[in-house]
Scaffold this active site. Structure first.
Site, PDB file in Angstrom:
ATOM      1  CD  GLU A  93       1.723  -3.659  -4.908  1.00 43.91           C
ATOM      2  OE1 GLU A  93       1.470  -3.499  -3.810  1.00 43.91           O
ATOM      3  OE2 GLU A  93       2.803  -4.023  -5.691  1.00 43.91           O
ATOM      4  CB  CYS A 339       3.120   1.614  -3.474  1.00 45.50           C
ATOM      5  SG  CYS A 339       1.905   2.601  -2.891  1.00 45.50           S
TER       6      CYS A 339
END
Ligand code: SAH
Length: 351
Positions: A93, A339
């Site tokens: 991601e 994150c």
């Protein structure tokens, strides 16, 4: 498929060698292909190449190793989160934040992470594998392609290596990525607009200082001393606080750049006034900046952020002691901006 050459990992001279030696084509073709690659084109889109060359390329090479599978836009600010898919099906991601000084992209350097920090979602299932230089670059290219679709003038202007993974645990590929992303015939992004965040692998900090790459070093400190740091970060068992600080000082001296210390504020662990005083004394005399990050709660871990008032008091105490510091503004709070959270949600849904 495993043996296909990933073209994005190649420098311009390496791409030229591939095109002339392996394909038997001219240097001019290498240049054309390079121009398509930085725009994120697949071989089928490279319309100034012959159909047979495109066919041959797709048999032996990979143009675009990273695709955006989904994107999520924050309703609170213009932050956008990307879920990328790699050729082997792995998911990573990234997040793009729109600042007044330009778009900043946060990139990942590994699938997962093996550093084991107590507060971090990326490390919960360990490290799956390193990303190649082309896969790190591919995130920037894919993000560019995405944001340009709606606004031609936008492009990734700053990069932070603060996504999943420990950059210095994938040192060679990360250094290769930095050279590629800075290449004039590539994306030509200034190294001064790039920050690399590390949990503090000391030998790698010394090695990195010698690479001649003027990127900003962000050191994940998160504590004022060994005792507290070891509670949060297993890496602190391997490297003493004083050695990490000495390496950072060296990095600052060699590169002339101010080191940024990241300090996640964790309630009841590292944010009372004694901690602020001790941190200030550790940093005194150093050209440094402290980035205070109110902890993003990770449900799996029993750790939480302090109150806004406590965070503010910590900041003021550092400032009173002459330390430059800021509290990081939270962005994309509604889209799992931190994150590792998004990938984790996906992995859970899959099982
Ligand atoms: N491995 C690198 C980069 C990854 S993360 C490093 O350790 O620096 C980027 C930053 O986010 C690091 O400072 C990391 O410690 C921090 N971070 C991770 N999880 C967090 C959380 N839940 N809340 C606040 N900061 C976090």
């Amino acid at each position: 498929m495993a043996d296909k050459t990933e073209l994005l990992s190649l420098s311009a001279p390496e791409l030229e060698a591939f095109v002339t030696e392996v394909l038997g084509e001219s240097k001019f073709r290498a240049k054309q292909i390079g121009q398509w690659l930085v725009r994120g084109a697949e071989f089928s889109e490279m319309t100034n190449l012959s159909a047979s060359l495109r066919e041959r390329l797709s048999e032996i090479a990979v143009a675009n190793p990273v695709r955006i599978r989904e994107s999520f836009r924050s309703k609170l600010d213009e932050t956008e989160k990307f879920l990328y898919e790699l050729d082997d099906g792995n998911l990573i991601e990234g997040v793009i934040m729109r600042y007044h000084y330009g778009d900043t992209l946060c990139v990942s350097t590994q699938v997962g992470c093996r550093m084991g920090c107590a507060f971090c979602a990326s490390t919960l299932e360990g490290r799956v594998r390193n990303l190649s230089a082309g896969e790190i670059l591919g995130q920037v290219i894919a993000a560019n392609r995405n944001i340009r679709r709606e606004d031609e003038s936008r492009r990734v202007h700053n990069i932070v290596l603060m996504g999943s993974g420990e950059p210095f645990d994938n040192y060679d590929n990360v250094v290769r990525f930095l050279r590629l992303v800075n290449a004039p015939e590539g994306l030509n992004i200034s190294l001064r607009n790039i920050s690399l965040s590390t949990c503090g692998l000391v030998e790698k900090i010394y090695a990195f200082a010698k690479e001649g790459l003027p990127v900003t070093l962000s050191l994940s400190l998160h504590a004022p001393n060994d005792e507290i740091r070891r509670k949060l970060m297993p890496v602190a068992q391997a490297y003493a606080y004083a050695d990490v600080m000495a390496a950072c000082r060296r990095y600052g001296d060699v590169t002339g750049r101010r080191v940024v210390f990241e300090y996640a504020l964790v309630k009841g662990v590292n944010c009372d006034m004694r901690c602020a005083d001790e941190l200030a004394s550790r940093l005194r005399g150093m050209r440094a900046h402290v980035n205070l990050i109110p902890l993003n709660d990770v449900k799996e871990r029993n750790l939480a952020a302090p109150s806004k008032r406590e965070a503010q008091a910590f900041l003021q105490r550092l400032e009173q002691r002459g330390i430059s510091a800021t509290i990081r503004r939270e962005m994309g709070a509604d889209i799992d901006g931190a994150c590792g959270q998004l990938r984790r949600r996906y992995l859970k849904e899959r099982t």
